[in-house]
Design a protein around this motif. Structure first.
Motif, PDB file in Angstrom:
ATOM      1  N   VAL A 225       9.749   1.808   1.209  1.00  0.00           N
ATOM      2  CA  VAL A 225       9.877   0.310   0.993  1.00  0.00           C
ATOM      3  C   VAL A 225      10.638  -0.725   0.782  1.00  0.00           C
ATOM      4  CG1 VAL A 225       8.747  -0.966  -1.342  1.00  0.00           C
ATOM      5  CG2 VAL A 225       7.898   1.634  -0.513  1.00  0.00           C
ATOM      6  N   GLY A 226      11.473  -0.416   0.966  1.00  0.00           N
ATOM      7  CA  GLY A 226      12.378  -1.062   0.730  1.00  0.00           C
ATOM      8  C   GLY A 226      13.275  -1.658   1.714  1.00  0.00           C
ATOM      9  N   GLY A 227      13.199  -0.721   3.113  1.00  0.00           N
ATOM     10  CA  GLY A 227      13.895  -1.602   4.260  1.00  0.00           C
ATOM     11  C   GLY A 227      12.324  -2.196   4.725  1.00  0.00           C
ATOM     12  N   ILE A 228      11.024  -1.695   4.638  1.00  0.00           N
ATOM     13  CA  ILE A 228      10.167  -3.056   5.574  1.00  0.00           C
ATOM     14  C   ILE A 228      10.182  -4.140   4.390  1.00  0.00           C
ATOM     15  CG2 ILE A 228       7.696  -3.386   4.674  1.00  0.00           C
ATOM     16  CD1 ILE A 228       6.844   0.047   4.852  1.00  0.00           C
ATOM     17  N   GLU A 229      10.788  -4.392   2.969  1.00  0.00           N
ATOM     18  CA  GLU A 229      10.617  -5.320   2.320  1.00  0.00           C
ATOM     19  C   GLU A 229      11.714  -6.235   3.260  1.00  0.00           C
ATOM     20  OE1 GLU A 229      10.353  -9.036   0.056  1.00  0.00           O
ATOM     21  OE2 GLU A 229       9.112  -7.144   0.308  1.00  0.00           O
ATOM     22  N   LEU A 230      13.329  -5.639   3.523  1.00  0.00           N
ATOM     23  CA  LEU A 230      14.097  -6.275   4.493  1.00  0.00           C
ATOM     24  C   LEU A 230      13.603  -6.210   6.052  1.00  0.00           C
ATOM     25  CD1 LEU A 230      17.068  -7.106   4.649  1.00  0.00           C
ATOM     26  CD2 LEU A 230      17.421  -4.718   5.588  1.00  0.00           C
ATOM     27  N   LEU A 231      13.240  -5.858   6.375  1.00  0.00           N
ATOM     28  CA  LEU A 231      12.464  -6.090   7.500  1.00  0.00           C
ATOM     29  C   LEU A 231      11.030  -7.619   7.389  1.00  0.00           C
ATOM     30  CD1 LEU A 231      11.467  -5.232  10.846  1.00  0.00           C
ATOM     31  CD2 LEU A 231       9.860  -3.836  10.503  1.00  0.00           C
ATOM     32  N   ARG A 232      10.429  -7.373   6.894  1.00  0.00           N
ATOM     33  CA  ARG A 232       9.707  -8.823   5.634  1.00  0.00           C
ATOM     34  C   ARG A 232      10.254  -9.936   6.090  1.00  0.00           C
ATOM     35  NH1 ARG A 232       6.976 -11.494   2.086  1.00  0.00           N
ATOM     36  NH2 ARG A 232       8.187 -10.178   0.107  1.00  0.00           N
ATOM     37  N   ARG A 233      11.600  -9.574   5.495  1.00  0.00           N
ATOM     38  CA  ARG A 233      12.961 -11.692   4.671  1.00  0.00           C
ATOM     39  C   ARG A 233      13.002 -11.475   6.484  1.00  0.00           C
ATOM     40  NH1 ARG A 233      15.095 -10.577  -1.590  1.00  0.00           N
ATOM     41  NH2 ARG A 233      13.389 -10.233  -2.139  1.00  0.00           N
ATOM     42  N   CYS A 234      13.200 -10.350   7.432  1.00  0.00           N
ATOM     43  CA  CYS A 234      14.253 -11.670   8.759  1.00  0.00           C
ATOM     44  C   CYS A 234      13.167 -11.985   9.557  1.00  0.00           C
ATOM     45  CB  CYS A 234      15.027  -9.954   8.942  1.00  0.00           C
ATOM     46  SG  CYS A 234      16.239  -8.823   8.074  1.00  0.00           S
ATOM     47  N   PHE A 235      11.583 -10.971   9.013  1.00  0.00           N
ATOM     48  CA  PHE A 235      10.483 -12.180  10.007  1.00  0.00           C
ATOM     49  C   PHE A 235      10.667 -13.047   9.317  1.00  0.00           C
ATOM     50  CE2 PHE A 235       8.801  -8.905  13.130  1.00  0.00           C
ATOM     51  CZ  PHE A 235       9.451  -7.856  12.963  1.00  0.00           C
TER      52      PHE A 235
ATOM     53  N   THR B 104       9.803  16.098  -6.346  1.00  0.00           N
ATOM     54  CA  THR B 104      11.271  16.031  -6.281  1.00  0.00           C
ATOM     55  C   THR B 104      11.833  14.105  -6.456  1.00  0.00           C
ATOM     56  OG1 THR B 104      11.973  15.968  -3.663  1.00  0.00           O
ATOM     57  CG2 THR B 104      11.357  18.782  -5.035  1.00  0.00           C
ATOM     58  N   THR B 105      13.556  14.890  -6.996  1.00  0.00           N
ATOM     59  CA  THR B 105      13.827  13.552  -6.987  1.00  0.00           C
ATOM     60  C   THR B 105      14.128  12.857  -5.733  1.00  0.00           C
ATOM     61  OG1 THR B 105      15.664  13.998  -7.139  1.00  0.00           O
ATOM     62  CG2 THR B 105      14.880  13.146  -9.175  1.00  0.00           C
ATOM     63  N   VAL B 106      14.383  14.299  -4.530  1.00  0.00           N
ATOM     64  CA  VAL B 106      14.282  13.296  -2.965  1.00  0.00           C
ATOM     65  C   VAL B 106      13.402  11.821  -2.917  1.00  0.00           C
ATOM     66  CG1 VAL B 106      15.031  14.327  -0.989  1.00  0.00           C
ATOM     67  CG2 VAL B 106      16.645  14.890  -2.588  1.00  0.00           C
ATOM     68  N   GLN B 107      12.573  13.016  -2.908  1.00  0.00           N
ATOM     69  CA  GLN B 107      11.005  12.121  -1.804  1.00  0.00           C
ATOM     70  C   GLN B 107      11.400  11.048  -2.602  1.00  0.00           C
ATOM     71  OE1 GLN B 107       7.722  15.316  -2.817  1.00  0.00           O
ATOM     72  NE2 GLN B 107       8.326  16.320  -1.521  1.00  0.00           N
ATOM     73  N   ALA B 108      11.562  10.842  -4.267  1.00  0.00           N
ATOM     74  CA  ALA B 108      11.082   9.325  -4.687  1.00  0.00           C
ATOM     75  C   ALA B 108      12.097   8.481  -4.214  1.00  0.00           C
ATOM     76  CB  ALA B 108      11.676  10.008  -6.308  1.00  0.00           C
ATOM     77  N   PHE B 109      13.538   9.260  -3.977  1.00  0.00           N
ATOM     78  CA  PHE B 109      14.447   8.316  -3.162  1.00  0.00           C
ATOM     79  C   PHE B 109      14.127   7.136  -1.776  1.00  0.00           C
ATOM     80  CE2 PHE B 109      17.407   9.777  -6.613  1.00  0.00           C
ATOM     81  CZ  PHE B 109      18.048   8.424  -6.951  1.00  0.00           C
ATOM     82  N   VAL B 110      13.607   8.768  -1.010  1.00  0.00           N
ATOM     83  CA  VAL B 110      12.770   8.518   0.146  1.00  0.00           C
ATOM     84  C   VAL B 110      11.784   6.888  -0.270  1.00  0.00           C
ATOM     85  CG1 VAL B 110      12.353   8.889   1.914  1.00  0.00           C
ATOM     86  CG2 VAL B 110      13.898  10.681   1.177  1.00  0.00           C
ATOM     87  N   LEU B 111      10.901   7.462  -0.567  1.00  0.00           N
ATOM     88  CA  LEU B 111       9.848   5.672  -1.500  1.00  0.00           C
ATOM     89  C   LEU B 111      10.319   4.866  -1.261  1.00  0.00           C
ATOM     90  CD1 LEU B 111       7.251   5.216  -1.883  1.00  0.00           C
ATOM     91  CD2 LEU B 111       7.205   5.796  -4.110  1.00  0.00           C
TER      92      LEU B 111
ATOM     93  N   PHE C 226       0.756  -0.999  -0.080  1.00  0.00           N
ATOM     94  CA  PHE C 226       0.111   0.230  -0.109  1.00  0.00           C
ATOM     95  C   PHE C 226       0.872   1.058  -0.192  1.00  0.00           C
ATOM     96  CE2 PHE C 226      -3.778  -2.808   0.553  1.00  0.00           C
ATOM     97  CZ  PHE C 226      -5.027  -1.531   0.730  1.00  0.00           C
ATOM     98  N   ILE C 227       2.241   1.237   0.712  1.00  0.00           N
ATOM     99  CA  ILE C 227       2.828   2.202   0.569  1.00  0.00           C
ATOM    100  C   ILE C 227       3.669   2.214  -0.668  1.00  0.00           C
ATOM    101  CG2 ILE C 227       5.069   3.379   1.329  1.00  0.00           C
ATOM    102  CD1 ILE C 227       4.737   2.184   4.194  1.00  0.00           C
ATOM    103  N   ALA C 228       3.554   1.696  -1.753  1.00  0.00           N
ATOM    104  CA  ALA C 228       4.227   1.690  -2.939  1.00  0.00           C
ATOM    105  C   ALA C 228       3.349   2.451  -3.849  1.00  0.00           C
ATOM    106  CB  ALA C 228       5.244   0.416  -3.603  1.00  0.00           C
TER     107      ALA C 228
END
Length: 253
Positions: free
Chosen positions: A229-239, A218-225, A184-186
């Protein structure tokens, strides 16, 4: 022959104490010390052995109820703020949006003591009567998509925080909630970016300042997104890895 003289014990032992005496005699014949006395209830009204383990767990659960929801409440408060701001602006026939000021031609502000110039990403307030209907639709889509994204994030994060607070984070419910949160965030931010880029460009067209300002994304906002999303996916794989490790340990035990 007296029975008491043969065994060296009092033959007039009461029937209530005879089992204990027999146990002591058997222990002495086997070379062991006397049997330990059974613990008596020292405090009236409490069960033997003290407070049960479940009682403490119940107290901890009752004490912790609600404290693990602070993250979801923080997102919920932002949703309330965003909805209130949007409704208030529409009631007063205006709307707020960010624009990237790239030229001093339309960014100069006059003050009693001097002048200032707007530069970079700046939020402006525009009257809805100065904008086309298509422009307003795109801006509303962007704002509503952002609000819905935060609502879903606030709901999805609650089971994850609850499982972590209970000490058992690697559950199927937490993994599923993280997947929903990531998706949903993506999707929500992609809709927001697309609608805001088109809407802010149309705002600059309607206000006849298209050559002096850029879109409000801005492109900075795109990189923050991408980082979120990458951090949540990494956390999900750790779980997921933690759940597999827990299942393997349970099988070994």
């Amino acid at each position: 022959m007296n029975l008491g003289d043969e065994f060296g014990v009092d033959a007039l032992t009461t029937q209530e104490d005879s089992p204990k005496q027999e146990g002591r005699i058997m222990a002495q014949e086997n070379g062991q010390s006397e049997l330990p006395e059974e613990p008596d209830d020292a405090v009236i009204g409490k069960p033997k052995g003290g407070v049960k383990r479940g009682d403490g767990a119940a107290k901890r659960k009752a004490f912790g109820t609600g404290y693990e929801l602070w993250v979801g409440l923080a997102l919920g408060f932002y949703v309330i703020y965003a909805v209130t701001e949007l409704v208030t602006d529409l009631v007063h026939a205006k709307i707020r949006l960010p624009l990237e000021f790239e030229s001093d031609a339309v960014a100069t502000l006059g003050f009693p003591g001097g002048e200032a110039t707007l530069s970079g990403l700046t939020q402006i307030t525009v009257s809805t009567t100065d904008l086309a209907t298509a422009t307003m639709v795109l801006l509303l889509i962007a704002k509503i998509a952002l609000i819905l994204t935060f609502i879903v994030a606030a709901v999805a994060i609650v089971p994850v925080i609850r499982d972590i607070a209970k000490g058992d984070p690697f559950t199927s419910r937490s993994i599923m909630a993280l997947g929903v949160l990531e998706s949903f965030i993506a999707v929500g931010w992609l809709v927001y970016f697309a609608a805001m880029v088109l809407g802010s460009n149309m705002v600059s067209r309607d206000l006849d300042i298209a050559d002096e300002v850029g879109p409000g994304v801005t492109t900075v906002q795109a990189f923050v997104l991408l980082g979120v999303v990458g951090g949540i996916e990494l956390l999900r794989r750790c779980f997921i890895s933690g759940q597999r490790a827990s299942e393997e340990l349970e099988g070994l035990v």
